[in-house]
Design a protein around this motif. Structure first.
Motif, PDB file in Angstrom:
ATOM      1  N   ILE A   1      -2.976  -1.879  -6.896  1.00 57.89           N
ATOM      2  CA  ILE A   1      -3.338  -1.341  -5.573  1.00 57.89           C
ATOM      3  C   ILE A   1      -4.716  -0.699  -5.662  1.00 57.89           C
ATOM      4  CG2 ILE A   1      -0.997  -0.987  -4.692  1.00 57.89           C
ATOM      5  CD1 ILE A   1      -1.075   1.816  -5.818  1.00 57.89           C
TER       6      ILE A   1
ATOM      7  N   ARG B   1       2.579   4.779   0.797  1.00 57.11           N
ATOM      8  CA  ARG B   1       2.716   5.539   2.045  1.00 57.11           C
ATOM      9  C   ARG B   1       3.880   6.499   1.893  1.00 57.11           C
ATOM     10  NH1 ARG B   1       5.447   0.305   2.749  1.00 57.11           N
ATOM     11  NH2 ARG B   1       7.596   0.841   3.241  1.00 57.11           N
TER      12      ARG B   1
ATOM     13  N   ILE C   1      -6.376   7.072  -3.435  1.00 58.96           N
ATOM     14  CA  ILE C   1      -6.388   5.633  -3.255  1.00 58.96           C
ATOM     15  C   ILE C   1      -7.161   5.331  -1.980  1.00 58.96           C
ATOM     16  CG2 ILE C   1      -4.177   5.651  -2.025  1.00 58.96           C
ATOM     17  CD1 ILE C   1      -3.631   2.892  -3.210  1.00 58.96           C
ATOM     18  N   GLY C   2      -7.888   4.239  -2.000  1.00 57.42           N
ATOM     19  CA  GLY C   2      -8.662   3.874  -0.821  1.00 57.42           C
ATOM     20  C   GLY C   2      -9.779   4.845  -0.517  1.00 57.42           C
TER      21      GLY C   2
ATOM     22  N   TYR D   1       0.843  -1.194   0.000  1.00 59.31           N
ATOM     23  CA  TYR D   1       0.000   0.000   0.000  1.00 59.31           C
ATOM     24  C   TYR D   1       0.884   1.252   0.000  1.00 59.31           C
ATOM     25  CZ  TYR D   1      -4.237   2.630   0.962  1.00 59.31           C
ATOM     26  OH  TYR D   1      -5.304   3.469   0.859  1.00 59.31           O
TER      27      TYR D   1
END
Length: 617
Positions: A303, A156, A210-211, A154
């Protein structure tokens, strides 16, 4: 110059130009405004879609290259062609990867001791770091599960690289035995740069999420990394740990922070471009401003899900521009008419202005004191008439003042003459002042002997030619010549006129003067001169009788400069400076020690310096 009837230039120009301007603007607003919204909006949506498609393609290509590289390393280890424990072979394989135009920040092997031993592909320098727990967890899970294909971590913020990173890793097995994990660190920071590059002067703010609410790329991500992310790093342990990406509320973008409140707008999808399908358009009313948001969701990314988008302020697509084409045609016609009218009117009312400009150019003439000033004619326009009369009076006063200054400046330094004229009194006295300044004393070598063989007129002509040369050089470096003493010159720097580097200016004057004298003759005669330079406190002011004054400087620093000039005979030099001057030079290495002498009136030896390099013409 008095006319029977005069008009205000303001009323004339407003009456002539306001009618044409109001007519033109009124027709343009009536016919042309309010028709461009839909077409302009669709155009910017299309341009935004092109940008988003390019970013999507770039991300996919980069991830495909990373996946192929990871799978290749895993395959080579599985077949025994590559062994991480064989350092020589492993290093060669890593160098081969770097030679293939690798697009990662770092890559290498994770060991069982939570150590990453990798390489920087730019210069193949070795990187050793203790891994954050997230990366180590990937390795430990892979060790338990057994061989798997390439996996992506993921995104970061990684304090070690000080960038947004994406990790791609694959466990390495040989004959069922776990030998390590191959990991690659892919920089995502340049995604923000890619979105911004080429759009600095264009409207719209690009972003990648993202997410749902984590920001992968945004123009404000760099500032967040520099400021907010840096504040989270308070020690070595925290510095090794990854920092989650900021949320849409953290990036200082109100539109992203309220993205969930936007309302979808239906648009036509282009069936001919399958890659562009899936684009969405939304609207958001925020603080009285309407914003358009163009987004696309990428579901097949490693992702996923990823949302790439761009938002605009609706003011970009103002309704009034919908009839732009028709308005431009009518506006062009009106503009032509307005220009014709403006030309006719302007030619009549700008004649006095042109005459005024021609007369004002006389101010640019350096010999204004010797020039006959033109007289402006009167005008029926009140402002022009008043300006012409005032200008004629002003030019007469300036002409007289410049003549006075020019004549006065031949007998006293020009800067002192200007200060005396500006003082507002007729006393001819400037307040005395004490200051630290630098003195340059210059004398011609053997001038007395030279005069014995010259005619009086030739002596005067030679001196005047020499003084013209010296004055030009000294004043060019900010000096003020206070006295011509026979064949000697006394000049001061930083008196009345503030001169920051006055020691350098005096030394530069002496060097320039030596070069000039050695390279030319004066009225056919070759001469030499000696220079003494000294810095110290001195008193400057006017001295003399009430009816006849002279500007000069007094003090031991002045006498010392004269004595230094004489010491050139003893030390066989052309330029001598004192220690007080040397320490004020911006570059003291410009001078070298010439010797020590006992100056007249002193009880101890004085160190003297001369220029470090021989002065050539």
């Amino acid at each position: 110059m008095t006319s029977t009837r005069r008009y205000s230039v303001l009323s004339v120009l407003l009456a002539a130009f306001s009618a044409t301007s109001i007519l033109g603007v009124g027709l343009a607003l009536y016919v042309g405004l309010g028709t461009a919204y839909e077409n302009t909006r669709n155009l910017w949506v299309m341009l935004a879609d092109v940008d988003l498609t390019s970013v999507q393609r770039t991300m996919r290509e980069r991830m495909d290259e990373v996946d192929q590289r990871s799978n290749w390393v895993a395959q080579q280890v599985a077949t025994g062609a590559l062994d991480p424990s064989f350092q020589y072979g492993w290093n060669n394989a890593m160098r081969a990867l770097a030679a293939a135009d690798i697009d990662v920040m770092a890559y290498g092997l994770i060991t069982d001791e939570r150590q990453f031993i990798g390489y920087n592909p730019e210069d193949m320098s070795v990187i050793r770091r203790t891994l954050p727990m997230d990366d180590m967890l990937f390795s430990e899970l892979a060790h338990i599960r057994g061989p798997v294909t390439n996996r992506t971590g993921y995104p970061r913020w990684d304090p070690y690289f000080n960038k947004t990173v994406l990790t791609s890793w694959v466990p390495l097995f040989n004959g069922g035995r776990y030998v390590g994990t191959f990991i690659q660190y892919l920089s995502l920071s340049n995604l923000s740069d890619s979105l911004i590059r080429g759009r600095e002067d264009l409207p719209g703010t690009p972003f990648i999420l993202i997410g749902g609410n984590r920001v992968m790329a945004h123009p404000g991500l760099r500032d967040w990394g520099t400021n907010t992310a840096s504040k989270l790093i308070n020690g070595a342990n925290i510095a090794r740990s990854p920092i989650p990406l900021p949320t849409t509320n953290d990036i200082n973008d109100p539109v992203l922070a309220n993205l969930g409140k936007s309302e979808r707008i239906e648009i036509n999808q282009d069936d001919d471009h399958q890659e562009r399908k899936g684009i969405q358009l939304s609207g958001l009313d925020l603080n009285g401003k309407y914003n358009l948001i163009v987004t696309r969701q990428i579901d097949n990314a490693a992702i996923s899900p990823i949302i790439i988008g761009m938002h605009f302020d609706e003011e970009l697509f103002n309704d009034e521009w919908q009839r732009l084409i028709l308005a431009s045609v009518l506006g062009g016609v009106v503009l032509v008419v307005a220009i014709i009218v403006a030309i006719v009117v302007s030619r009549q009312f700008t004649k006095p202005i042109r005459r005024f400009a021609a007369a004002a150019r006389a101010f640019e003439d350096e010999e204004i004191a010797m020039t006959d000033m033109p007289q402006l004619k009167g005008s029926r326009i009140r402002e022009y008439d008043d300006a012409a009369r005032s200008f004629n009076h002003m030019m007469a006063a300036v002409h007289d003042r410049e003549r006075i200054t020019s004549l006065f400046g031949k007998f006293v330094p020009p800067s002192i003459a200007k200060k005396l004229l500006a003082s507002g009194t007729d006393s001819g006295v400037l307040p005395p002042q004490q200051t630290e300044a630098t003195v340059l004393f210059v004398d011609i070598v053997d001038f007395t002997t030279m005069c014995e063989s010259l005619e009086p007129q030739q002596i005067i002509s030679t001196l005047n030619d020499y003084f013209d040369c010296a004055t030009r050089i000294i004043e060019a470096h900010g000096g003020i010549i206070t006295q011509f003493q026979g064949d000697a010159i006394l000049a001061v720097y930083n008196v009345f006129d503030d001169l920051e580097n006055h020691a350098d200016a005096a030394l530069d004057s002496a060097i320039a003067l030596q070069k000039e004298i050695k390279s030319r003759t004066f009225e056919g005669l070759s001469i030499r001169c000696r220079c003494g330079v000294n810095t110290g406190n001195m008193v400057a002011g006017n001295v003399g009788a009430k009816a006849r004054l002279s500007f000069t400087v007094h003090g031991d620093a002045v006498n010392t400069a004269s004595r230094l000039e004489q010491e050139n005979k003893v030390l066989h030099t052309d330029v001598l400076i004192s220690e007080s001057t040397r320490i004020l030079l911006s570059d003291p290495s410009r001078v070298i020690k010439a010797g020590e002498v006992l100056l007249r009136g002193r009880h101890s030896m004085t160190e003297l310096y001369t220029v470090a390099h021989q002065i050539e013409p």
